[in-house]
Enzyme design. Sequence first.
Site, short mmCIF file in Angstrom:
data_model
loop_
_atom_site.label_atom_id
_atom_site.label_comp_id
_atom_site.label_asym_id
_atom_site.label_seq_id
_atom_site.Cartn_x
_atom_site.Cartn_y
_atom_site.Cartn_z
N ARG A 104 60.04 93.13 5.50
CA ARG A 104 60.17 91.85 5.93
C ARG A 104 61.03 92.03 7.39
NH1 ARG A 104 57.65 91.50 2.62
NH2 ARG A 104 58.04 90.75 0.45
N SER A 150 62.97 83.94 -1.41
CA SER A 150 64.18 85.06 -1.74
C SER A 150 65.15 84.86 -0.44
CB SER A 150 63.46 86.32 -1.33
OG SER A 150 62.44 86.42 -2.39
N GLU A 176 67.26 87.36 4.23
CA GLU A 176 65.91 87.40 4.70
C GLU A 176 65.73 86.06 5.51
OE1 GLU A 176 62.88 88.10 1.70
OE2 GLU A 176 61.89 86.66 2.78
C1 LIG Z 1 59.21 79.00 -2.48
C2 LIG Z 1 58.89 80.01 -1.42
C3 LIG Z 1 58.41 81.16 -1.64
C4 LIG Z 1 58.30 82.20 -0.64
N1 LIG Z 1 57.72 83.31 -0.95
C5 LIG Z 1 57.68 84.38 0.10
C6 LIG Z 1 56.90 85.70 -0.29
O1 LIG Z 1 56.71 85.91 -1.35
N2 LIG Z 1 57.03 86.54 0.55
C7 LIG Z 1 57.35 86.27 2.01
O2 LIG Z 1 57.18 87.19 2.79
N3 LIG Z 1 58.01 85.05 2.33
C8 LIG Z 1 58.09 84.35 1.44
N4 LIG Z 1 58.70 82.72 1.72
C9 LIG Z 1 59.33 82.63 2.81
C10 LIG Z 1 58.22 82.10 3.98
O3 LIG Z 1 57.46 81.18 3.44
C11 LIG Z 1 57.63 82.94 4.84
O4 LIG Z 1 58.68 83.73 5.53
C12 LIG Z 1 56.73 82.23 6.01
O5 LIG Z 1 56.00 83.07 6.63
C13 LIG Z 1 57.36 81.13 6.83
O6 LIG Z 1 56.73 80.53 7.55
P1 LIG Z 1 56.97 79.22 8.20
O7 LIG Z 1 55.88 78.86 9.11
O8 LIG Z 1 57.61 78.08 7.27
O9 LIG Z 1 58.31 79.76 9.22
P2 LIG Z 1 59.57 78.97 9.84
O10 LIG Z 1 60.19 79.16 8.75
O11 LIG Z 1 58.97 77.82 10.60
O12 LIG Z 1 60.07 80.10 10.98
C14 LIG Z 1 60.49 81.32 10.40
C15 LIG Z 1 60.63 82.07 11.75
O13 LIG Z 1 59.69 82.28 12.37
C16 LIG Z 1 59.69 81.85 13.60
N5 LIG Z 1 58.42 81.32 14.09
C17 LIG Z 1 57.54 80.44 13.18
N6 LIG Z 1 56.62 80.33 13.59
C18 LIG Z 1 56.32 81.01 15.17
C19 LIG Z 1 55.54 81.38 16.04
N7 LIG Z 1 54.22 80.65 16.05
N8 LIG Z 1 55.67 82.07 16.97
C20 LIG Z 1 56.85 82.76 17.02
N9 LIG Z 1 57.78 82.44 16.09
C21 LIG Z 1 57.55 81.59 15.16
C22 LIG Z 1 60.72 80.81 13.70
O14 LIG Z 1 61.40 80.43 14.82
C23 LIG Z 1 61.86 81.34 12.80
O15 LIG Z 1 62.62 82.20 13.37
C24 LIG Z 1 58.99 81.87 0.64
C25 LIG Z 1 59.41 80.74 0.96
C26 LIG Z 1 59.46 79.86 0.03
C27 LIG Z 1 60.14 78.48 0.31
#
Ligand SMILES: Cc1cc2nc3c(=O)[nH]c(=O)nc-3n(C[C@H](O)[C@H](O)[C@H](O)COP(=O)(O)OP(=O)(O)OC[C@H]3O[C@@H](n4cnc5c(N)ncnc54)[C@H](O)[C@@H]3O)c2cc1C
Length: 338
Positions: free
Chosen positions: A162, A237, A333
């Site tokens: 992570r 998580s 995380e």
């Molecule tokens: C129900 C649920 C289950 C989940 N299960 C998992 C799992 O099994 N495994 C796992 O790893 N994660 C899991 N996650 C966490 C999450 O889905 C991941 O971390 C996902 O990759 C976040 O994507 P996002 O587009 O929503 O990012 P955001 O929440 O929008 O951003 C997260 C971070 O990344 C940065 N960021 C976003 N896009 C970019 C970009 N294009 N360039 C540079 N920086 C950027 C943001 O500034 C921020 O710091 C889960 C979340 C939920 C709600």
Amino acid sequence: MKKNNTFSLQEYNTFGVAASTPLFVEIKSILALQEKLKNEAFKDALILGGGSNILFLADLSKPVIKISIPGIRIINETEQIAVVSAGAGVVWHDLVMWCVANNLGGIENLSLIPGLVGAAPIQNIGAYGVELSDVFYDAVCINRKTGESRIFNAEDCDFGYRDSAFKNDLKDAYVVTAVRLALTKKNHNLKTNYGNVKETLAQMGITKPNIEDIAKAVVQIRTSKLPDPKKLGNAGSFFKNPIVPKGECARLLLQYPNLPHYHIDGNFDKIPAGWLIEQAGFKGLKKGKVGMHDKQALVLVNYGTLSGKLLWKHAKLVMEGVEKKFGISLEPEVNLLR
Ligand SMILES: Cc1cc2nc3c(=O)[nH]c(=O)nc-3n(C[C@H](O)[C@H](O)[C@H](O)COP(=O)(O)OP(=O)(O)OC[C@H]3O[C@@H](n4cnc5c(N)ncnc54)[C@H](O)[C@@H]3O)c2cc1C
């Protein structure tokens, strides 16, 4: 939604907490992003994907750039491997489904992870025995200061559990605009040994699974276990599973012989944070409008508050409880935004 000259971010975070930004833009191309970055006002903007890995602790004083760069295509292939390029704004699960439909293997275990493609390398998303780094080819990124494009390979990204360089040395330095994955076209390396993937496949009556079967099994498991953020605000998580020195794990095992632990290497073991949280008495415990989920102790849940601070307060209570009982510090995380 624009209100009093600020833009509400409540619909843009899966916790569903209230927060606002003075300026919100959505960009759909690299050129548009480069244009925005030339503007001093956007230099320190929050780069937003699907908002599924963030917790707003206050209104933002900085702008938000929402990344919506589309597109999925094969850019290179051999007999065995296809390199798939996906725009940072593609919904991650849509990419998984596209790959499965095109019989491209490698990310089926990562089905139904919320969020967009661009955020996937930031924390090296992982689930059910697979991490993004297993199939990562490279990422196209834009330098936030200069607007120049740079390709990052896996070594540059320095992926960990992570974790990646984008959360450390390169924090806030680049915007990911596309991610490219090397996926198998045949002889897929199926991973069914993690969690209850095998059991679920058996329940589905499948003895010789293909990548589509695995994706279906993972979707079924996740849907039954994890709260749907549309119904119950959460970010998956909330804490990382702590990685502790083997000596510390041995010390804990004397006191807690049932302590689950997984070998990382000769020096470290990983302990499931969910188990620690459950043993510390927080699983399913609701405190007003916040709490840890009753099926997944690791998931911090919003039961109806608009306050990110309240959720963070509860997370800190959980951290203190675990620290007191086990002497282990949990690390969030989720990205905290002040
Ligand atoms: C129900 C649920 C289950 C989940 N299960 C998992 C799992 O099994 N495994 C796992 O790893 N994660 C899991 N996650 C966490 C999450 O889905 C991941 O971390 C996902 O990759 C976040 O994507 P996002 O587009 O929503 O990012 P955001 O929440 O929008 O951003 C997260 C971070 O990344 C940065 N960021 C976003 N896009 C970019 C970009 N294009 N360039 C540079 N920086 C950027 C943001 O500034 C921020 O710091 C889960 C979340 C939920 C709600």
